[in-house]
Structures are given as C-alpha cells and as structure tokens.
Design an enzyme around this catalytic site. Structure first.
Site, PDB file in Angstrom:
ATOM      1  N   ASP A 152       5.905   4.654   4.972  1.00  0.00           N
ATOM      2  CA  ASP A 152       6.815   3.688   5.585  1.00  0.00           C
ATOM      3  C   ASP A 152       6.944   2.409   4.757  1.00  0.00           C
ATOM      4  O   ASP A 152       7.710   1.512   5.116  1.00  0.00           O
ATOM      5  CB  ASP A 152       6.364   3.351   7.011  1.00  0.00           C
ATOM      6  CG  ASP A 152       4.921   2.900   7.089  1.00  0.00           C
ATOM      7  OD1 ASP A 152       4.105   3.376   6.283  1.00  0.00           O
ATOM      8  OD2 ASP A 152       4.594   2.075   7.970  1.00  0.00           O
ATOM      9  N   HIS A 153       6.219   2.320   3.640  1.00  0.00           N
ATOM     10  CA  HIS A 153       6.256   1.118   2.806  1.00  0.00           C
ATOM     11  C   HIS A 153       6.710   1.372   1.370  1.00  0.00           C
ATOM     12  O   HIS A 153       7.285   0.490   0.738  1.00  0.00           O
ATOM     13  CB  HIS A 153       4.864   0.469   2.758  1.00  0.00           C
ATOM     14  CG  HIS A 153       4.441  -0.150   4.043  1.00  0.00           C
ATOM     15  ND1 HIS A 153       4.509  -1.500   4.295  1.00  0.00           N
ATOM     16  CD2 HIS A 153       3.958   0.411   5.179  1.00  0.00           C
ATOM     17  CE1 HIS A 153       4.082  -1.747   5.521  1.00  0.00           C
ATOM     18  NE2 HIS A 153       3.738  -0.598   6.078  1.00  0.00           N
ATOM     19  N   HIS A 179       1.837   3.966   1.610  1.00  0.00           N
ATOM     20  CA  HIS A 179       2.103   4.739   2.816  1.00  0.00           C
ATOM     21  C   HIS A 179       3.604   5.007   2.900  1.00  0.00           C
ATOM     22  O   HIS A 179       4.412   4.208   2.406  1.00  0.00           O
ATOM     23  CB  HIS A 179       1.619   3.994   4.062  1.00  0.00           C
ATOM     24  CG  HIS A 179       0.216   4.355   4.460  1.00  0.00           C
ATOM     25  ND1 HIS A 179      -0.414   3.815   5.560  1.00  0.00           N
ATOM     26  CD2 HIS A 179      -0.679   5.226   3.917  1.00  0.00           C
ATOM     27  CE1 HIS A 179      -1.638   4.323   5.669  1.00  0.00           C
ATOM     28  NE2 HIS A 179      -1.816   5.174   4.685  1.00  0.00           N
ATOM     29  N   HIS A 211       0.841  -1.197   0.000  1.00  0.00           N
ATOM     30  CA  HIS A 211       0.000   0.000   0.000  1.00  0.00           C
ATOM     31  C   HIS A 211       0.876   1.246   0.000  1.00  0.00           C
ATOM     32  O   HIS A 211       2.047   1.208   0.376  1.00  0.00           O
ATOM     33  CB  HIS A 211      -0.960   0.012   1.191  1.00  0.00           C
ATOM     34  CG  HIS A 211      -0.309   0.061   2.536  1.00  0.00           C
ATOM     35  ND1 HIS A 211       0.473  -0.963   3.028  1.00  0.00           N
ATOM     36  CD2 HIS A 211      -0.320   1.015   3.513  1.00  0.00           C
ATOM     37  CE1 HIS A 211       0.901  -0.655   4.241  1.00  0.00           C
ATOM     38  NE2 HIS A 211       0.448   0.547   4.551  1.00  0.00           N
TER      39      HIS A 211
END
Length: 287
Positions: A64-65, A62, A60
């Site tokens: 942090d990803h 976001h 996804h």
C-alpha cells in the site's frame, strides 16, 4: 512554514483506514513521500499537486506504500530513495535528502517492518512516520519482519527527536506528536500486561488469548490481533517470561520465570546459561 499536502490514495480497508497518505512536502522542487499503490489516477493527482519533484521517499516496502514509487519516478523524472526497494537508491539511516531548501533526515525505525524509515524536518518538527505511528488506532506488528522489541526502541527514538506534528501513513495528522508516541508506548505496555495476566491462568493458545483480550474489537481485526499477539509473546519469550509449548506459533504458551546468568546473576535471554558479557569473558580467558 513547512508546506505539506496530503493526496489520499483510493485504497481504503482494514489495514489502510481511509487509504494511504501520500505526502507532498515543499514546492518547486517538492519531496513526495510514499506514492502508494500503482494507480494511474492517483499518481496523476500526486504529480499535479507536487509540481517539480526533487526526490521520492518510501517509508517501507508494503504493497500500500511502494508499488507506485518507480512508476511515479518515471512520470516526474525524480530519484527514489528507500531502505529496501529494488530499483531505488539505497537510503541510509541518518541520511539527509535535499530538494531545494528542503532537508529531510531519514530515521531508521524498524519494528512495523525491518526496513521502516521515518523522515524528520527539524525546523518545523514535522515527522513523517509511515506506519510506525498512524493517525487513528495502533500500528500492526507482524513477525518475523515485524519485531516488537525493535518497534518499542523506534518509538522511543522518535519521541527523543522532539517532533511537534506527525504526518502518518494512514489516518489524520497528529498535532500532539510526543503525546501520541507516549500513548503508543503505554498501549504496548498495557497489552503486555494483559498477555501476562492471561498466561497466569494457565496454558493458552493465541486464539484463546485474542478472544479474551480483543473481546470488544470487531471480528475482522482478529487475524491482525493474532499476529500482534505473537509479537508480544516472542518478546516475552526472548526475555524468559513466556514459553511456547506447542509445535507452532499458535502455542499453547505458558508463563515462565526469567533465567539468570550462572556467573553474574544478570537476566539472560531464552535458555542461555550465561549472559553475553560473561560468555565473551570466559571465551577470552580460555585463550
């Protein structure tokens, strides 16, 4: 046996626990899931662990990803697949991503975010859940992109896959996968009951409900709790069981009685007079 290795990103925090889990699946070629933040040292560690990379997957969009996905792709010369990420190849629900003998199936699991995807390897029962299920604690639902109704459906969908092991976006590996998913469903049911109990005592703002329901939680999670509380209230409002009386999402909120279709008696959403089936039938009858 499926080879899976975790490379932990150095981005610990309230949202990320010990950090983002970057998963290296298989070998020569491998598939890398969630390269994480664009941190050169972390991406170099992932590249060393991954060897020859056949594909890069993103659960996804976001921060942090996702940010490391395209830089990592340039580093290793592999394509990026994502449901919603500029510069990546578009990932479709049910699509199979292959790298050598390895085959992962993309499962669209909206709820945490609208673009959230999990990846399933049926032979081993490995399920890479991103932030839909984390290794410790619960997932964060932040409207409007986060949607609790969709999230509950996604949890049920993942349970129906029959996973044996969960490799989450944060926290430790979960070896009792179906049990963990059932715990998540039970947790949301319990939280909804707490919200309804709070509303039964009269109008309540989200802040007032958070103070009561999250009394045993650290104060630094209260802002997250408020957003999850809103997700529950929006679900209840959609079902006709709660109503916002204030001008903002903060409320106050009150409990309400679900409305029924004036034609067939089924429960209707919001303030509708007729259910969708009856509305369609009446429109067709007028033609």
């Amino acid at each position: 046996m499926l080879a899976v290795t975790r490379v932990l990103a150095p981005n610990p925090g309230v949202y990320t626990l010990e950090g983002t889990n970057t998963w290296v699946v298989g070998s020569e070629p491998s598939i890398v899931i969630d390269p994480g933040p664009d941190l050169p040292a972390h991406l170099a560690d992932v590249a060393r662990e991954a060897g020859r990379v056949g594909a890069i997957l993103v659960t996804h969009d976001h921060p942090d990803h996702t940010p490391g996905a395209l830089p990592f792709a340039e580093m290793v010369g592999a394509p990026v697949y994502a449901y919603r990420l500029a510069g990546a190849q578009e990932l479709r629900a049910g699509q199979r991503v292959r790298a050598g003998a390895l085959n992962l199936t993309a499962i669209h699991t909206p709820g945490h975010t609208s673009d959230h995807v999990a990846f399933f390897e049926p032979g081993s029962g490995a399920l890479f859940t991103g932030d839909a299920v984390v290794g410790r604690g619960t997932s964060f639902i932040d409207p409007p992109d986060g949607n609790l109704v969709q999230y509950l459906r996604s949890l049920t969908r993942m349970e129906e896959l029959g996973p044996r092991t969960i490799y989450p976006g944060h926290g430790p590996v979960v070896v009792r996968a179906k049990e963990k998913i059932r715990e998540y469903l039970a947790h949301r049911e319990e939280r909804e009951s707490q919200v309804l109990t709070a509303l039964a005592d009269g109008p309540r703002t989200i802040a007032e409900m958070v103070e009561v329901i999250y009394v045993d939680h650290p104060k630094d999670v209260r802002p997250l709790a408020a957003r999850s509380m809103l997700a529950h209230l929006l679900k209840l409002a959609d079902e006709g069981r709660a109503e916002r009386t204030g001008k903002t999402d903060e409320g106050p909120w009150i409990s309400s009685t679900p409305r029924t279709c004036q034609r067939c008696g089924r429960t209707v959403k919001g303030k509708a007079r007729y259910c969708s089936s009856c509305s369609l039938a009446m429109l067709q009858a007028e033609r």
